[in-house]
Design a protein around this motif. Sequence first.
Motif, PDB file in Angstrom:
ATOM      1  N   ALA A 144       0.815  -1.218   0.000  1.00 58.34           N
ATOM      2  CA  ALA A 144       0.000   0.000   0.000  1.00 58.34           C
ATOM      3  C   ALA A 144       0.844   1.262   0.000  1.00 58.34           C
ATOM      4  CB  ALA A 144      -0.933  -0.001   1.213  1.00 58.34           C
ATOM      5  N   SER A 145       2.106   1.155   0.365  1.00 56.50           N
ATOM      6  CA  SER A 145       2.989   2.334   0.350  1.00 56.50           C
ATOM      7  C   SER A 145       3.495   2.653  -1.041  1.00 56.50           C
ATOM      8  CB  SER A 145       4.181   2.102   1.289  1.00 56.50           C
ATOM      9  OG  SER A 145       5.014   1.053   0.806  1.00 56.50           O
ATOM     10  N   GLY A 149      -5.971  -0.565  -4.135  1.00 54.24           N
ATOM     11  CA  GLY A 149      -6.180   0.002  -2.806  1.00 54.24           C
ATOM     12  C   GLY A 149      -7.370  -0.585  -2.085  1.00 54.24           C
ATOM     13  N   ARG A 168      -4.495   7.404   4.964  1.00 55.07           N
ATOM     14  CA  ARG A 168      -3.704   6.348   4.335  1.00 55.07           C
ATOM     15  C   ARG A 168      -2.290   6.233   4.896  1.00 55.07           C
ATOM     16  NH1 ARG A 168      -6.178   2.098   2.259  1.00 55.07           N
ATOM     17  NH2 ARG A 168      -4.978   1.084   0.610  1.00 55.07           N
ATOM     18  N   SER A 205      -7.154  -2.486   1.473  1.00 54.60           N
ATOM     19  CA  SER A 205      -7.965  -2.014   2.607  1.00 54.60           C
ATOM     20  C   SER A 205      -8.836  -3.140   3.153  1.00 54.60           C
ATOM     21  CB  SER A 205      -8.839  -0.840   2.170  1.00 54.60           C
ATOM     22  OG  SER A 205      -8.044   0.272   1.779  1.00 54.60           O
ATOM     23  N   VAL A 257      -0.862   2.845   6.820  1.00 51.97           N
ATOM     24  CA  VAL A 257       0.319   2.072   6.431  1.00 51.97           C
ATOM     25  C   VAL A 257       1.299   1.977   7.597  1.00 51.97           C
ATOM     26  CG1 VAL A 257       2.317   2.012   4.898  1.00 51.97           C
ATOM     27  CG2 VAL A 257       0.063   2.630   3.990  1.00 51.97           C
ATOM     28  N   ASP A 294      -1.174   0.973  -4.877  1.00 53.40           N
ATOM     29  CA  ASP A 294      -2.289   1.430  -4.052  1.00 53.40           C
ATOM     30  C   ASP A 294      -3.402   2.016  -4.902  1.00 53.40           C
ATOM     31  OD1 ASP A 294      -3.491   1.848  -1.503  1.00 53.40           O
ATOM     32  OD2 ASP A 294      -2.995   3.970  -1.675  1.00 53.40           O
TER      33      ASP A 294
END
Length: 407
Positions: free
Chosen positions: A45-46, A55, A123, A59, A127, A51
Amino acid sequence: MQGYDLRRRVYDLLEHDNIPYTPSARLAHVIIGIVVVNVSAMVLASVPQIDARFGWLLSAVEAGSLAIFALEYAARLWSVAGHAPYREMSPWHARFHYATSSLGIIDLLSVLPSGVALFSNERPMLVLFGMLPFFKLVRYSTAMRSLLAAVHAERRTLFGCLVILVGAVLTFATLLYAIEHEVQPDKFGTIPQAMWWAIVTLGTVGYGDVIPVTPMGKAVASFAIVGGFVMIALPVAIISGAFANEVRRHDFIVTWGMLARVPLFAHLRATEIADIMRLLRTQTVETGEILVRRGEPASSMYFIAAGEVEIELPAQKIRLADGSFFGEIALLQRTQRSGTVTALRKSNLLALDAQDFHALIARAPKLAAHVQEVVKARLAETAVAQKGDIAADEIAQAMHDDKPSEE
């Protein structure tokens, strides 16, 4: 009473027991897998490109992991009152004790911060906090617990190393400030500026963005570089030595507990059990491998550290698992095996050769006397002995074989 029993069973299920193939071990593997998936999702996700495309999936993985971790935390909080050491406490006192423990705090931090970040749709924070569940592995990793225990045991020594490091940083920073501040006021104009150079140099990183240019400054820097190796080597040596001692201590406790449960050694002094432990050798057998065969000369006894074996006797089959032992007659008198022993799964064994044991009892008369008592007791309680070991059959055979020679 039924509530306590249910809580105890839930607690035993959640608490990892280090015994393979049990429900607790399987649940531990599931939780470890969820932790790995959760942390991997937050790492991905980084990456903006990933993402932006996945994403929603990342999530969902985080939300599912948080739900499972929250359920686990609630179950631990509820069931801890059924654990034996806490039964004398009130349920709320027991839960407070767990919640404020190091593992309880880790379990809470694995849920609460990430949950807040997930619902607030922050976000970067999601993370960041999504990495916290990684520390749940401390509960399931003996190596990580041993490392933390080693650091805790040497905390005063490590603090002393930190004080020495701070003193070295201040000393070299002050010297370089005095020598270089007029030549390089932008880099060594103040002691705090010079401290950056001292930290980088003593840490053996050496970025090269700040370097002395005067001969005296270079001479001081040379001593700082050599001192940096000492600064790094000192805590590393302390931690590695403490970690090795912690691992040996853990193995010692496990082996000691196993030997202390054996009736043959139950009444021995600590020094005598320690002598036996030094004579043990490890042995690994694969699934289906035959360890001993019926009719073979008995030369050793075995302790099952992890695994499961099956003993095939003429009239029955017996299964033995972790903590059990067999072949005890090899320590009493050399004779033939009365059963065939096969590994039902990969097993780690501790073997004690009869020759080593005889040498041990030669210098421990009390142990030799106790061995004779064990022989008589096992002959008198054959039915009980057959449940846990094949020793009774072997003892009877050995005594029978000795009769002609006595006549």
